[in-house]
Design a protein around this motif. Structure first.
Motif, PDB file in Angstrom:
ATOM      1  N   ALA A  20       0.968  -1.207   0.149  1.00 19.25           N
ATOM      2  CA  ALA A  20       0.026  -0.491   0.384  1.00 19.25           C
ATOM      3  C   ALA A  20       0.614   0.897   0.043  1.00 19.25           C
ATOM      4  N   ASP A  21       1.636   1.346  -0.564  1.00 23.31           N
ATOM      5  CA  ASP A  21       2.671   2.178  -0.167  1.00 23.31           C
ATOM      6  C   ASP A  21       2.902   2.943  -2.030  1.00 23.31           C
ATOM      7  N   SER A  22       1.984   2.730  -3.105  1.00 21.67           N
ATOM      8  CA  SER A  22       1.816   3.435  -4.066  1.00 21.67           C
ATOM      9  C   SER A  22       0.804   3.045  -4.876  1.00 21.67           C
ATOM     10  N   GLY A  23       0.106   2.855  -5.985  1.00 16.95           N
ATOM     11  CA  GLY A  23      -0.839   3.087  -6.311  1.00 16.95           C
ATOM     12  C   GLY A  23      -1.474   4.365  -6.590  1.00 16.95           C
ATOM     13  N   THR A  24      -2.739   4.502  -7.389  1.00 14.90           N
ATOM     14  CA  THR A  24      -3.659   5.098  -7.084  1.00 14.90           C
ATOM     15  C   THR A  24      -4.713   5.154  -6.510  1.00 14.90           C
ATOM     16  N   ILE A  25      -5.624   6.351  -6.196  1.00 18.81           N
ATOM     17  CA  ILE A  25      -6.484   6.319  -5.651  1.00 18.81           C
ATOM     18  C   ILE A  25      -7.228   7.839  -5.810  1.00 18.81           C
ATOM     19  N   ALA A  26      -8.836   7.410  -6.216  1.00 17.43           N
ATOM     20  CA  ALA A  26     -10.131   8.570  -6.340  1.00 17.43           C
ATOM     21  C   ALA A  26     -11.191   8.648  -5.127  1.00 17.43           C
ATOM     22  N   ASP A  42      -0.358   8.518  -5.708  1.00 15.85           N
ATOM     23  CA  ASP A  42      -1.150   9.840  -6.566  1.00 15.85           C
ATOM     24  C   ASP A  42      -2.471   9.360  -6.043  1.00 15.85           C
ATOM     25  N   VAL A  43      -3.459  10.675  -6.023  1.00 12.26           N
ATOM     26  CA  VAL A  43      -4.639  10.760  -5.233  1.00 12.26           C
ATOM     27  C   VAL A  43      -5.546  11.325  -5.874  1.00 12.26           C
ATOM     28  N   HIS A  44      -6.386  11.777  -6.491  1.00 12.86           N
ATOM     29  CA  HIS A  44      -6.724  12.473  -7.252  1.00 12.86           C
ATOM     30  C   HIS A  44      -8.573  12.469  -6.278  1.00 12.86           C
ATOM     31  N   PHE A  45      -8.473  14.080  -5.755  1.00 20.03           N
ATOM     32  CA  PHE A  45      -9.738  13.952  -5.677  1.00 20.03           C
ATOM     33  C   PHE A  45     -10.103  15.182  -6.570  1.00 20.03           C
ATOM     34  N   SER A  46     -11.569  15.350  -5.979  1.00 17.23           N
ATOM     35  CA  SER A  46     -12.744  16.077  -6.814  1.00 17.23           C
ATOM     36  C   SER A  46     -13.498  15.938  -5.171  1.00 17.23           C
ATOM     37  N   ARG A  69     -23.514  10.464  -7.181  1.00 13.45           N
ATOM     38  CA  ARG A  69     -23.491  10.012  -8.104  1.00 13.45           C
ATOM     39  C   ARG A  69     -22.305   9.594  -8.476  1.00 13.45           C
ATOM     40  N   LEU A  70     -21.328   9.979  -7.935  1.00  8.24           N
ATOM     41  CA  LEU A  70     -19.565   9.644  -8.335  1.00  8.24           C
ATOM     42  C   LEU A  70     -19.899   7.780  -7.624  1.00  8.24           C
ATOM     43  N   LEU A  71     -20.571   7.591  -6.546  1.00  8.18           N
ATOM     44  CA  LEU A  71     -20.663   6.710  -5.666  1.00  8.18           C
ATOM     45  C   LEU A  71     -21.236   5.418  -6.534  1.00  8.18           C
ATOM     46  N   GLN A  72     -22.090   6.324  -6.682  1.00  8.92           N
ATOM     47  CA  GLN A  72     -23.748   5.324  -7.637  1.00  8.92           C
ATOM     48  C   GLN A  72     -22.257   5.030  -9.008  1.00  8.92           C
ATOM     49  N   ASP A  73     -22.350   5.657  -9.652  1.00 10.44           N
ATOM     50  CA  ASP A  73     -21.097   4.918 -11.067  1.00 10.44           C
ATOM     51  C   ASP A  73     -20.079   4.739 -10.801  1.00 10.44           C
ATOM     52  N   ASN A  74     -20.022   4.038  -9.251  1.00  4.88           N
ATOM     53  CA  ASN A  74     -18.045   3.670  -9.506  1.00  4.88           C
ATOM     54  C   ASN A  74     -17.083   4.509  -9.629  1.00  4.88           C
ATOM     55  N   ALA A  75     -17.741   5.842  -9.705  1.00  2.00           N
ATOM     56  CA  ALA A  75     -16.172   6.801 -10.713  1.00  2.00           C
ATOM     57  C   ALA A  75     -15.551   7.542  -9.277  1.00  2.00           C
ATOM     58  N   THR A  76     -15.324   7.248  -8.079  1.00  4.89           N
ATOM     59  CA  THR A  76     -14.748   7.572  -7.023  1.00  4.89           C
ATOM     60  C   THR A  76     -14.188   5.734  -5.885  1.00  4.89           C
ATOM     61  N   ASP A  77     -13.125   5.931  -5.346  1.00  2.18           N
ATOM     62  CA  ASP A  77     -12.610   4.575  -3.934  1.00  2.18           C
ATOM     63  C   ASP A  77     -13.644   5.439  -2.960  1.00  2.18           C
ATOM     64  N   LEU A  78     -13.155   6.161  -2.799  1.00  2.00           N
ATOM     65  CA  LEU A  78     -13.565   6.910  -0.947  1.00  2.00           C
ATOM     66  C   LEU A  78     -14.184   7.941  -1.536  1.00  2.00           C
ATOM     67  N   ALA A  79     -15.267   8.510  -0.509  1.00  2.00           N
ATOM     68  CA  ALA A  79     -15.198   9.788  -0.639  1.00  2.00           C
ATOM     69  C   ALA A  79     -16.332  10.208   1.353  1.00  2.00           C
ATOM     70  N   ILE A  80     -15.603  11.702   1.459  1.00  2.00           N
ATOM     71  CA  ILE A  80     -15.769  11.662   2.742  1.00  2.00           C
ATOM     72  C   ILE A  80     -16.814  13.207   2.386  1.00  2.00           C
ATOM     73  N   HIS A  88     -17.443   4.006   0.924  1.00  2.00           N
ATOM     74  CA  HIS A  88     -17.562   3.997   0.116  1.00  2.00           C
ATOM     75  C   HIS A  88     -18.804   2.389  -0.449  1.00  2.00           C
ATOM     76  N   LEU A  89     -19.043   2.121  -1.657  1.00  2.00           N
ATOM     77  CA  LEU A  89     -19.669   1.773  -2.086  1.00  2.00           C
ATOM     78  C   LEU A  89     -19.355  -0.285  -1.237  1.00  2.00           C
ATOM     79  N   THR A  90     -20.236  -0.902  -1.405  1.00  2.00           N
ATOM     80  CA  THR A  90     -20.464  -1.992   0.291  1.00  2.00           C
ATOM     81  C   THR A  90     -19.411  -2.336  -1.009  1.00  2.00           C
ATOM     82  N   SER A  91     -19.685  -3.173  -2.611  1.00  2.00           N
ATOM     83  CA  SER A  91     -20.136  -4.377  -3.401  1.00  2.00           C
ATOM     84  C   SER A  91     -18.308  -3.965  -4.052  1.00  2.00           C
TER      85      SER A  91
END
Length: 341
Positions: A94-100, A126-130, A139-150, A277-280
Motif C-alpha cells: 500500500a505504498d504506491s498506486g492511485t486513489i480517487a 497518486d491521490v486524485h480528489f474532487s 452520483r460518483l459513488l453510484q457510478d463507481n467513479a470514486t473509491d472513497l467519499a468524505i 465507499h460502495l459495499t460491493s
C-alpha cells in the motif's frame, strides 16, 4: 518455432547467470544447483531455439553470436519480471498506486491538509480528489467513479459502508452587530425575525438546517439560498442575515473576529464526518491504507485546529458522543461501522 510454449523463465535465468561465468560448474554454485541440472536446462534452451548458445574456447565458455543476442533479450525480460514483482509488492504494501477521493465542499477546509500529510508519508501514491455537494458525491459513488467519499450523512439509498471519521459540529453565525451576539442560551425562536441564508438543495448543510427547523417547529421570516459556504459567510458579514454552517468552514473568520457564533440552545448541532465507499467495491490495499490513515488522523487533527472555538472531549468520547447525536437526529451519522442500504 513457438518460444512461448518452449521457453521457461527458469531457463532464461540459468542462461543469464551462465553467460557471465566461465563454466557451468561456477553457474551451478551460484544457482545452488548441480552442474548436470544447469547443463540440461541450457541444452533444452538450445534445442528450443535451434541454435547453440555457448562454445568452448581455451577451456572457457564463450557465447556464440546467438548467445550474445539472447543474453540482451533475456536480461531485459528478467528485468521486466523484477519490475512486475516490485510493483505488485509495492501495491500489496500500500505504498504506491492511485486513489480517487471525493469530498463535500464543507470538507475542503480540512481534508486537503490531511491529504497533504498522507502524501508526505506515501509519496508514491497518486491521490486524485474532487469536490462537490452531497448529491454530486452520491452520483460518483453510484457510478463507481470514486473509491472513497468524505461526507456527512451516509446515503441510505445506496449500498455503502460508512465509518465515522470525526465530530462535525454546526453553529449559527451572525454579523458582529447582531442584537443577540452576547446573549446566552436563548431559544431558536428568538431568531424568527431574521433572514436565514441557506445552502442549495442537495447540500448536506442544507439538510442539517432543514432538520433543525423541523425539530424546533421553526419558520424564519425569510430564507435566501446561496450557492457556497464562502458566499454565505460574506453575506453574513455584510449583514444580510444569519446562517447555520459547519464549524470546520469558519476558522479564518473566527480567528479574525469577523463573525459571531450565537449561543442558541441545542447548538452546536453535532454531526459526524464519514468516510464512505460502495459495499460491493473491492478496495485495493492502497485504498484500505488511506482509509485507515484518515480514521487515525482526522479526529486528532480537527481537535487541535478547533480547540479554541469549542471544548473538545477525548477522541474516544468524541466518537461516542457524535455517534449518539447522529443516531438521535435521524441517522446523520454512524456508529463504528454502518452499512446503508
Amino acid at each position: 518455432m513457438n518460444l512461448i510454449r518452449a521457453l521457461t523463465l527458469r531457463q532464461l535465468q540459468i542462461f543469464v547467470v551462465a553467460s557471465r561465468l566461465p563454466s557451468f560448474a561456477r553457474a551451478a554454485e551460484e544457482l545452488h544447483l548441480s552442474q548436470p541440472a544447469v547443463s540440461m536446462q541450457i541444452r533444452q534452451l538450445e534445442d528450443a531455439l535451434g541454435l547453440p548458445l555457448f562454445e568452448r574456447l581455451s577451456r572457457r565458455l564463450a557465447l556464440t553470436e546467438a548467445g550474445e543476442r539472447l543474453s540482451h533479450h533475456a536480461s531485459r525480460i528478467l528485468g521486466e519480471i523484477k519490475d512486475i514483482e516490485d510493483t505488485m509488492t509495492s501495491l500489496a504494501q500500500a505504498d504506491s498506486g492511485t486513489i480517487a477521493v471525493s469530498i463535500v465542499s464543507s470538507a475542503t477546509y480540512f481534508a486537503p491538509k490531511l491529504l497533504a500529510l498522507y502524501s508526505q508519508q506515501f509519496p508514491k501514491v497518486d491521490v486524485h480528489f474532487s469536490v462537490g455537494n452531497r448529491e454530486t458525491l452520491l452520483r460518483l459513488l453510484q457510478d463507481n467513479a470514486t473509491d472513497l467519499a468524505i461526507m456527512g450523512r451516509p446515503p441510505p439509498e445506496l449500498g455503502t459502508t460508512a465509518e465515522p471519521l470525526a465530530r462535525h459540529p454546526h453553529v449559527i453565525i451572525a454579523p458582529l452587530n447582531h442584537p443577540l451576539r452576547d446573549a446566552r442560551r436563548f431559544d431558536l425562536q428568538e431568531l424568527a425575525g431574521d433572514t436565514f441564508l441557506l445552502r442549495e438543495p442537495g447540500s448536506g448543510t442544507r439538510a442539517v438546517v432543514e432538520h433543525m427547523f423541523r425539530q424546533h417547529l421553526f419558520t424564519p421570516a425569510r430564507c435566501v439560498t446561496l450557492g457556497s459556504n464562502e458566499t454565505i459567510k460574506q453575506a453574513v458579514m455584510a449583514g444580510m442575515g444569519v446562517s447555520l454552517l459547519s464549524l470546520h468552514t469558519l476558522p479564518f473568520e473566527l480567528r479574525a473576529g469577523a463573525l459571531a457564533v450565537l449561543d442558541v440552545n441545542g447548538t452546536p448541532l453535532e454531526r459526524t464526518w464519514q468516510i464512505v465507499h460502495l459495499t460491493s467495491k473491492q478496495l485495493s490495499p492502497t485504498c484500505v491504507a488511506f482509509r485507515r490513515f484518515m480514521l487515525e488522523h482526522a479526529q486528532p487533527y480537527l481537535e487541535r485546529e478547533y480547540a479554541e472555538f469549542l471544548p473538545q472531549p477525548s477522541s474516544a468520547a468524541a466518537r461516542r458522543a457524535a455517534a449518539a447525536a447522529a443516531t438521535k437526529h435521524g441517522g446523520d451519522g454512524a456508529t463504528d461501522r454502518t452499512v446503508a442500504r
